[in-house]
Design an enzyme around this catalytic site. Structure first.
Site, mmCIF file in Angstrom:
data_model
loop_
_atom_site.group_PDB
_atom_site.id
_atom_site.type_symbol
_atom_site.label_atom_id
_atom_site.label_comp_id
_atom_site.label_asym_id
_atom_site.label_seq_id
_atom_site.Cartn_x
_atom_site.Cartn_y
_atom_site.Cartn_z
ATOM 1 N N LYS A 1 -8.934 -10.860 -6.032
ATOM 2 C CA LYS A 1 -10.045 -11.004 -5.105
ATOM 3 C C LYS A 1 -11.146 -9.961 -5.348
ATOM 4 O O LYS A 1 -10.859 -8.849 -5.756
ATOM 5 C CB LYS A 1 -9.458 -10.804 -3.695
ATOM 6 N N LYS B 1 0.816 -1.214 0.000
ATOM 7 C CA LYS B 1 0.000 0.000 0.000
ATOM 8 C C LYS B 1 0.845 1.259 0.000
ATOM 9 O O LYS B 1 0.504 2.250 -0.636
ATOM 10 C CB LYS B 1 -0.941 0.020 1.211
ATOM 11 N N LYS C 1 -13.684 -5.001 -1.505
ATOM 12 C CA LYS C 1 -14.571 -3.856 -1.507
ATOM 13 C C LYS C 1 -13.856 -2.547 -1.778
ATOM 14 O O LYS C 1 -14.466 -1.576 -2.142
ATOM 15 C CB LYS C 1 -15.343 -3.774 -0.203
#
Ligand code: TRP
Length: 342
Positions: free
Chosen positions: A197, A112, A200
């Site tokens: 994946k 990240k 969300k």
């Protein structure tokens, strides 16, 4: 009874992947078989660029959706992380037990922060210290088991390490949590990119089915899922990830087996059609209940208030014990020694 803790971050709308991969099991199994806490971990949503109004809205929505999936406040504790001060209190102490090196080794931090820097942005310090807060979430409750996906295994491992280290240095204070044994939950992939994946936080909409998508939207997304040019309907995750994903989803929704189901279909179209209908049927009761709950926000608020109160009462003695053990002078005269771990 085994104590279970899990959390979801209010960073995006909940997806079919979140539901089939984790939440459905919390509602169907975990809340009955264990002493379970489910937490909307809103403090964790602040580790990357965020919109305050959106975090607030998603926190309320996630809480409502968790109840809509069948979590029953009589059986488990549902609450919002920031409502219980113990998380932040303990997080600081654990930052004093963890090392800078071990935080920087976390894969999620590396990925990240690299992405953020690439975009020319700055990396919040809390992104680095995030695993200490997550460890606090877990350790404050004397958690035995943490049911999370593979992507969180490293963080749970770190929570274990910190618990062991703290106990060795300062005296037995924390239960050492287990990473829940790999569970047979569905691993739902993005419909447009079946090798990643269905998360969300990704913002590409067409490959993601959201729990609150209208039936027509669900059908459209599934009918447009990418398929593999190939050998018809076979269950082969490496060679035919798109078809394998649809089979996984269908199996998870109908309680079948993906391999066996592959034999029942000749064409991609028929598989997609049945998968779409199965998903619509699985989402229907959740959406109905969600709609009902939305008409009664006072109920959801009361559940969260009560959940926070219960959570606080569970966490307080452990966090107080950690403060004493690490050398902090209690503010008030010591009460009768509370049980340190539970
Ligand atoms: N880090 C988890 C995630 O991104 C969310 C989380 C925060 C969590 N604290 C937790 C999960 C404690 C389990 C236990 O999905």
């Amino acid at each position: 009874m085994t104590r279970v803790f899990s959390g979801i971050k209010p960073t995006g709308h909940l997806t079919l992947g979140n539901y089939l991969g984790a939440i459905r099991r919390w509602a169907d199994v975990d809340q009955y078989q264990s002493d379970a806490l489910f937490c909307i971990v809103d403090l964790h949503a602040l580790t990357v660029d965020h919109d305050p109004a959106r975090v607030r809205r998603l926190t309320r929505q996630d809480a409502t959706l968790l109840l809509a999936t069948g979590l029953d406040p009589k059986l488990c504790t549902v609450f919002v992380q920031s409502h219980v001060d113990e998380h932040a209190r303990l997080s600081y102490v654990l930052e004093c037990v963890a090392t800078d090196g071990e935080m920087r080794r976390m894969i999620q931090y590396k990925e990240k922060s690299a992405r953020e820097r690439e975009r020319g942005g700055s990396v919040r310090l809390s992104l680095l210290t995030y695993p200490a807060l997550m460890a606090a979430d877990i350790l404050a409750y004397g958690t035995d088991e943490v049911p999370v996906g593979d992507d969180q295994a490293q963080h749970v491992e770190l929570a274990r390490d910190l618990a062991v280290r703290f106990n060795q240095r300062y005296g037995h204070t924390f239960v050492v949590p287990r990473t829940a044994s790999p569970r047979v939950a569905a691993r739902v992939m993005n419909l447009q990119e079946p090798t990643s994946k269905m998360g969300k936080s990704d913002d590409s909409g067409p490959g993601i089915v959201y729990l609150l998508d209208e039936p027509e939207t669900v059908r459209k997304k599934i009918m447009r899922a990418v398929t593999d040019s190939g050998r018809g309907v076979v269950y082969d995750q490496a060679e035919q990830p798109g078809i394998a994903n649809l089979l996984e989803i269908l199996a998870a929704c109908t309680g079948g087996d993906p391999e066996a189901l592959s034999g029942e279909y000749e064409t991609y179209g028929a598989l997609k059609k049945d998968t779409a209908e199965a998903v619509v049927e699985v989402l229907r009761p959740v959406q109905d209940r969600h709609r009902e709950l939305c008409t009664d926000p006072a109920y959801v608020e009361a559940v969260l208030r009560d959940g926070a109160e219960r959570a606080r009462a569970m966490a307080r003695p452990t966090v107080d014990a950690a403060y004493r053990a690490i050398g902090l002078l209690p503010a008030v005269a010591e009460e009768a020694e509370p049980n340190a771990t539970r």
